[in-house]
Design a protein around this motif. Sequence first.
Motif, PDB file in Angstrom:
ATOM      1  N   ILE A 148       0.871  -1.173   0.000  1.00  0.00           N
ATOM      2  CA  ILE A 148       0.000   0.000   0.000  1.00  0.00           C
ATOM      3  C   ILE A 148       0.906   1.220   0.000  1.00  0.00           C
ATOM      4  N   LEU A 149       0.731   2.073  -1.019  1.00  0.00           N
ATOM      5  CA  LEU A 149       1.511   3.296  -1.128  1.00  0.00           C
ATOM      6  C   LEU A 149       0.620   4.452  -0.669  1.00  0.00           C
ATOM      7  N   ASP A 150       1.065   5.167   0.329  1.00  0.00           N
ATOM      8  CA  ASP A 150       0.291   6.250   0.922  1.00  0.00           C
ATOM      9  C   ASP A 150       1.063   7.553   0.720  1.00  0.00           C
ATOM     10  N   PHE A 151       0.511   8.442  -0.114  1.00  0.00           N
ATOM     11  CA  PHE A 151       1.136   9.727  -0.387  1.00  0.00           C
ATOM     12  C   PHE A 151       0.283  10.825   0.219  1.00  0.00           C
ATOM     13  N   ARG A 152       0.901  11.670   1.008  1.00  0.00           N
ATOM     14  CA  ARG A 152       0.240  12.868   1.522  1.00  0.00           C
ATOM     15  C   ARG A 152       0.887  14.070   0.853  1.00  0.00           C
ATOM     16  N   VAL A 153       0.091  14.847   0.189  1.00  0.00           N
ATOM     17  CA  VAL A 153       0.599  15.950  -0.610  1.00  0.00           C
ATOM     18  C   VAL A 153       0.308  17.266   0.109  1.00  0.00           C
ATOM     19  N   THR A 154       1.338  18.078   0.289  1.00  0.00           N
ATOM     20  CA  THR A 154       1.180  19.389   0.930  1.00  0.00           C
ATOM     21  C   THR A 154       1.876  20.445   0.073  1.00  0.00           C
ATOM     22  N   TYR A 155       1.530  21.697   0.315  1.00  0.00           N
ATOM     23  CA  TYR A 155       2.224  22.789  -0.351  1.00  0.00           C
ATOM     24  C   TYR A 155       3.591  22.954   0.289  1.00  0.00           C
ATOM     25  N   PRO A 156       4.611  23.311  -0.514  1.00  0.00           N
ATOM     26  CA  PRO A 156       5.878  23.694   0.108  1.00  0.00           C
ATOM     27  C   PRO A 156       5.708  25.035   0.814  1.00  0.00           C
ATOM     28  N   ARG A 157       6.576  25.328   1.712  1.00  0.00           N
ATOM     29  CA  ARG A 157       6.518  26.612   2.422  1.00  0.00           C
ATOM     30  C   ARG A 157       6.896  27.726   1.442  1.00  0.00           C
ATOM     31  N   PRO A 158       6.054  28.743   1.308  1.00  0.00           N
ATOM     32  CA  PRO A 158       6.365  29.823   0.359  1.00  0.00           C
ATOM     33  C   PRO A 158       7.654  30.543   0.720  1.00  0.00           C
ATOM     34  N   SER A 159       8.492  30.761  -0.291  1.00  0.00           N
ATOM     35  CA  SER A 159       9.716  31.521  -0.081  1.00  0.00           C
ATOM     36  C   SER A 159       9.494  32.998  -0.390  1.00  0.00           C
ATOM     37  N   ARG A 160       8.426  33.298  -1.139  1.00  0.00           N
ATOM     38  CA  ARG A 160       8.058  34.686  -1.432  1.00  0.00           C
ATOM     39  C   ARG A 160       6.534  34.802  -1.443  1.00  0.00           C
ATOM     40  N   ASN A 161       6.047  35.961  -1.049  1.00  0.00           N
ATOM     41  CA  ASN A 161       4.607  36.239  -1.066  1.00  0.00           C
ATOM     42  C   ASN A 161       4.344  37.465  -1.924  1.00  0.00           C
ATOM     43  N   TRP A 162       3.229  37.432  -2.617  1.00  0.00           N
ATOM     44  CA  TRP A 162       2.810  38.543  -3.450  1.00  0.00           C
ATOM     45  C   TRP A 162       1.347  38.790  -3.149  1.00  0.00           C
ATOM     46  N   ARG A 163       0.980  39.998  -2.753  1.00  0.00           N
ATOM     47  CA  ARG A 163      -0.417  40.339  -2.453  1.00  0.00           C
ATOM     48  C   ARG A 163      -0.829  41.517  -3.312  1.00  0.00           C
ATOM     49  N   GLU A 164      -2.066  41.434  -3.823  1.00  0.00           N
ATOM     50  CA  GLU A 164      -2.549  42.505  -4.679  1.00  0.00           C
ATOM     51  C   GLU A 164      -4.073  42.532  -4.660  1.00  0.00           C
ATOM     52  N   ARG A 165      -4.621  43.740  -4.660  1.00  0.00           N
ATOM     53  CA  ARG A 165      -6.072  43.919  -4.785  1.00  0.00           C
ATOM     54  C   ARG A 165      -6.371  44.216  -6.251  1.00  0.00           C
ATOM     55  N   ILE A 166      -7.349  43.494  -6.801  1.00  0.00           N
ATOM     56  CA  ILE A 166      -7.687  43.669  -8.217  1.00  0.00           C
ATOM     57  C   ILE A 166      -9.201  43.717  -8.386  1.00  0.00           C
ATOM     58  N   PRO A 167      -9.676  44.335  -9.465  1.00  0.00           N
ATOM     59  CA  PRO A 167     -11.114  44.285  -9.745  1.00  0.00           C
ATOM     60  C   PRO A 167     -11.479  42.901 -10.281  1.00  0.00           C
ATOM     61  N   ALA A 168     -12.757  42.561 -10.235  1.00  0.00           N
ATOM     62  CA  ALA A 168     -13.212  41.288 -10.802  1.00  0.00           C
ATOM     63  C   ALA A 168     -12.885  41.270 -12.290  1.00  0.00           C
ATOM     64  N   LEU A 169     -12.412  40.132 -12.774  1.00  0.00           N
ATOM     65  CA  LEU A 169     -12.038  40.006 -14.178  1.00  0.00           C
ATOM     66  C   LEU A 169     -13.223  39.480 -14.980  1.00  0.00           C
ATOM     67  N   PRO A 170     -13.637  40.176 -16.041  1.00  0.00           N
ATOM     68  CA  PRO A 170     -14.718  39.645 -16.871  1.00  0.00           C
ATOM     69  C   PRO A 170     -14.278  38.341 -17.536  1.00  0.00           C
ATOM     70  N   GLU A 171     -15.228  37.549 -17.951  1.00  0.00           N
ATOM     71  CA  GLU A 171     -14.902  36.261 -18.578  1.00  0.00           C
ATOM     72  C   GLU A 171     -14.015  36.480 -19.799  1.00  0.00           C
ATOM     73  N   GLY A 172     -12.950  35.708 -19.881  1.00  0.00           N
ATOM     74  CA  GLY A 172     -12.006  35.821 -20.983  1.00  0.00           C
ATOM     75  C   GLY A 172     -10.887  36.824 -20.739  1.00  0.00           C
ATOM     76  N   ALA A 173     -11.028  37.679 -19.734  1.00  0.00           N
ATOM     77  CA  ALA A 173      -9.987  38.673 -19.432  1.00  0.00           C
ATOM     78  C   ALA A 173      -8.898  38.041 -18.579  1.00  0.00           C
ATOM     79  N   PHE A 174      -7.710  38.615 -18.612  1.00  0.00           N
ATOM     80  CA  PHE A 174      -6.605  38.114 -17.795  1.00  0.00           C
ATOM     81  C   PHE A 174      -5.759  39.278 -17.324  1.00  0.00           C
ATOM     82  N   LEU A 175      -4.970  39.003 -16.314  1.00  0.00           N
ATOM     83  CA  LEU A 175      -4.085  39.982 -15.693  1.00  0.00           C
ATOM     84  C   LEU A 175      -2.661  39.464 -15.867  1.00  0.00           C
ATOM     85  N   LEU A 176      -1.767  40.290 -16.391  1.00  0.00           N
ATOM     86  CA  LEU A 176      -0.375  39.886 -16.595  1.00  0.00           C
ATOM     87  C   LEU A 176       0.518  40.501 -15.528  1.00  0.00           C
TER      88      LEU A 176
END
Length: 145
Positions: free
Chosen positions: A37-65
Amino acid sequence: GELTVKFFPGRPLCRHLFFLNVLAEDATSAALVGIYILDFRVTYPRPSRNWRERIPALPEGAFLLRRVPFRNLYVERRQFRALSLTPLLLQVDPPVFTLDPTQSISLTLAVTGLPQPGRWALFLLVNSLEEDRTEDCLKLVFEVL
């Protein structure tokens, strides 16, 4: 002998169970010699950098670069893979790249599919292909107004 098992998790923060049956075969028959029996527990690695930003809602098909720098801290040339843990919401370009020692690159991130207000946490991993280990984990938190 040895058996190598490669596992590529689809979703973090969850558990995956697999059953591995080992058979001994000859020309006329096969016999079960082991069950694992192979048991894998998957977790996120600890973030080395954080990025926070407030943005308006994106209309369908729109993207933010956004552009995010990454630097090769090794003393030799290395190949890296940038991987989004939420590829439907966050795409990265280029996905695979090679850098000389101390060379930098700007990764282009395209954020899409955030039409609803709330807080969204997205993760970007940069892995070294030679050692298949996470070199950088960027946590991007977008607060959609």
